[in-house]
Enzyme design. Structure first.
Site, PDB file in Angstrom:
ATOM      1  N   ARG A  67      -2.564  -6.413   5.851  1.00 39.38           N
ATOM      2  CA  ARG A  67      -2.835  -5.470   6.691  1.00 39.38           C
ATOM      3  C   ARG A  67      -4.095  -4.836   5.980  1.00 39.38           C
ATOM      4  O   ARG A  67      -4.875  -4.377   6.868  1.00 39.38           O
ATOM      5  CB  ARG A  67      -1.674  -4.321   6.504  1.00 39.38           C
ATOM      6  CG  ARG A  67      -1.463  -3.713   4.982  1.00 39.38           C
ATOM      7  CD  ARG A  67      -0.137  -3.207   5.074  1.00 39.38           C
ATOM      8  NE  ARG A  67       0.888  -4.198   4.847  1.00 39.38           N
ATOM      9  CZ  ARG A  67       2.131  -3.870   4.843  1.00 39.38           C
ATOM     10  NH1 ARG A  67       2.587  -2.729   4.784  1.00 39.38           N
ATOM     11  NH2 ARG A  67       3.087  -4.954   4.924  1.00 39.38           N
ATOM     12  N   LYS A  81       4.281 -12.993  -6.474  1.00 36.61           N
ATOM     13  CA  LYS A  81       5.537 -13.399  -5.877  1.00 36.61           C
ATOM     14  C   LYS A  81       6.279 -14.337  -7.043  1.00 36.61           C
ATOM     15  O   LYS A  81       5.552 -15.124  -7.826  1.00 36.61           O
ATOM     16  CB  LYS A  81       5.295 -14.256  -4.683  1.00 36.61           C
ATOM     17  CG  LYS A  81       4.707 -13.631  -3.573  1.00 36.61           C
ATOM     18  CD  LYS A  81       4.296 -14.627  -2.277  1.00 36.61           C
ATOM     19  CE  LYS A  81       3.531 -13.731  -1.204  1.00 36.61           C
ATOM     20  NZ  LYS A  81       4.497 -12.975  -0.319  1.00 36.61           N
TER      21      LYS A  81
END
Length: 460
Positions: A312, A238
């Site tokens: 996930r 990020k």
């Protein structure tokens, strides 16, 4: 009783009067002329959210006026504890039980401060519990909400996987539950390969927290929470700005534990299980990589399209384990996608479900208790986007469209069709301060989901 909510009425308690614009003139005609003149001179009109402090003849505070809109809700009085002079206050306006409970709940929420690293600021005003308010429900929810806020606000240095596991163990001890934690390479032995893969690059090893409570003969309710204690994005790093609030990426795990607290404190007749995979998505030489193909507990292989779609991955192992017991209800909570925030903003969590009746129950409960949630579709037309040419699934489809839906569809692959399941994609954060909702960690969906569970399983 919760702090700042009083069970006895002090002699000097100041009355709080709720007024709407259309009722102001009638009220002004019913009070002493001096008070009416004061209210007019300060320009109070009864507009929603406005307040007026009315002095008494002795120079003290005679009463507080609060403007309300069409309906009273949880936030109607939430700004008062921090803005009124110190002291005790009594709600003078009669409200129905649900509304009285809501405004008293908001009052307590307005007293929250995160004080782990900085001393508390000013004190807060106290409210006498309205006679028809549900004090037990107020205390139950606000304790859970404060716990969630504290967990999310605590930086990863002090809230990594082992610390989150310790919180769960403390919660289990408080309510007579059991809590086991599978740590590090033991995750591989126990067949939780995805949790291990995502967390293996961190100095503190990944773990799976497993809390169990209640009578084994009662309906099984299982909660799964994303516990990414910090998310760098992994090798798909990020930008610095994207990491600034990534301490909140364990917000799903915090919510699962907060809801568990409410269920156990209420003594709901369910067999509760809470699974929180707790990891740090870090960068090191042994970090999992883009285009790696990794196994899952269910046996499906996953090609890594992006290491920043890690939530996930850890959830899929936990969901597969949860589903193996065929629970009567399976819920997962996760700060999963920016796409959900783009679609619905920070205040409105997204709900996905394979069971229309379950979804309707949660949405209806949310509207009734003022804890709104919005349903998005598990649109099967997007399922092919998860396909990989060399694995069963890809965790991050190309194109960037419908990201919240494709993430939910990914999770759906690890839940049986016959298991009533709902996935809640939430923000768990306030970007700026509002009455009762200070900037920082936030508890969302707890009142709605608790109400739905209580309605389903509250009686045997």
């Amino acid at each position: 009783m919760t702090a700042h909510l009083l069970t006895e009425t002090p002699a000097d308690a100041v009355p709080v009067t709720l007024l709407r614009k259309e009722g102001l003139e009638e009220w002004l005609a019913s009070v002493p002329q001096a008070q009416a003149t004061w209210v007019k001179r300060v320009g109070f009109t009864g507009a929603a959210g406005s307040t007026a402090l009315v002095p008494g003849s002795d120079g003290g505070l005679a009463r507080v006026l609060v403007g309300i809109g069409e309906r009273v809700d949880i936030w109607s009085l939430a700004g008062l504890p921090a803005t009124l002079p110190a002291g005790s206050y009594l709600l003078e306006t009669a409200l129905e039980a649900a509304a009285a409970t809501a405004v008293a709940t908001g009052w307590v929420l307005g007293t929250y401060q995160f004080t782990r690293y900085k001393k508390a600021g000013r004190g807060f005003a106290g409210l006498v519990l309205p006679a028809n308010a549900d004090g037990a429900a107020i205390a139950r929810f606000t304790r859970a909400a404060f716990m969630v806020r504290d967990l999310v606000n605590t930086p990863c240095e002090d809230m990594g996987p082992p610390q989150l596991a310790a919180v769960a163990a403390g919660l289990a001890a408080e309510f007579g539950a059991s809590c086991s934690v599978t740590v590090g390479d033991d995750l591989l032995t126990a067949n939780y390969p995805m949790i291990h893969a995502v967390g293996r690059a961190a100095v503190r090893p990944p773990c799976l927290i497993d809390l169990v409570w209640g009578d084994a003969t009662h309906p099984r309710v299982t909660l799964v929470g994303k516990g990414v204690c910090f998310d760098t994005g992994g090798l798909d790093l990020k930008p610095a700005s994207g990491m600034l609030i990534m301490k909140k990426d364990m917000g799903g795990g915090a919510h699962a534990l907060g809801l568990a607290r409410m269920i156990m404190e209420a003594g709901l007749p369910v067999r509760l299980r809470v699974l929180v995979p707790a990891v740090e998505n870090a960068v090191a030489g042994n970090a999992f990589r883009p285009m790696d193909i990794l196994p899952t507990r269910k046996g499906l292989s996953v090609e890594i399209g992006n290491t920043d779609a890690e939530g996930r991955l850890i959830l899929c192992d936990a969901l597969a384990e949860a589903d193996s017991e065929k629970p009567a209800l399976l819920l997962d909570f996760a700060t999963l996608t920016g796409a959900a925030r783009v679609a619905l903003g920070p205040d409105l969590p997204a709900l996905f479900s394979n069971d229309d009746a379950l979804a309707a129950d949660i949405l209806t409960a949310g509207m009734e208790v003022g804890d709104p949630i919005w349903r998005l579709p598990l649109w099967q037309g997007y399922r092919p986007q998860l396909d990989s040419k060399i694995a069963d699934l890809n965790n991050a489809p190309a194109g960037g469209m419908a990201g919240a839906i494709t993430a939910a569809l990914f999770l759906e692959q690890f839940v049986s069709r016959e298991t009533p399941w709902a996935h809640l994609d939430l923000f768990a954060w306030n970007n700026s301060s509002r009455p009762g909702r200070p900037e920082g960690g936030e508890a969302m969906t707890l009142r709605a989901v608790f109400a739905a569970i209580a309605a389903r399983f509250g009686k045997l």
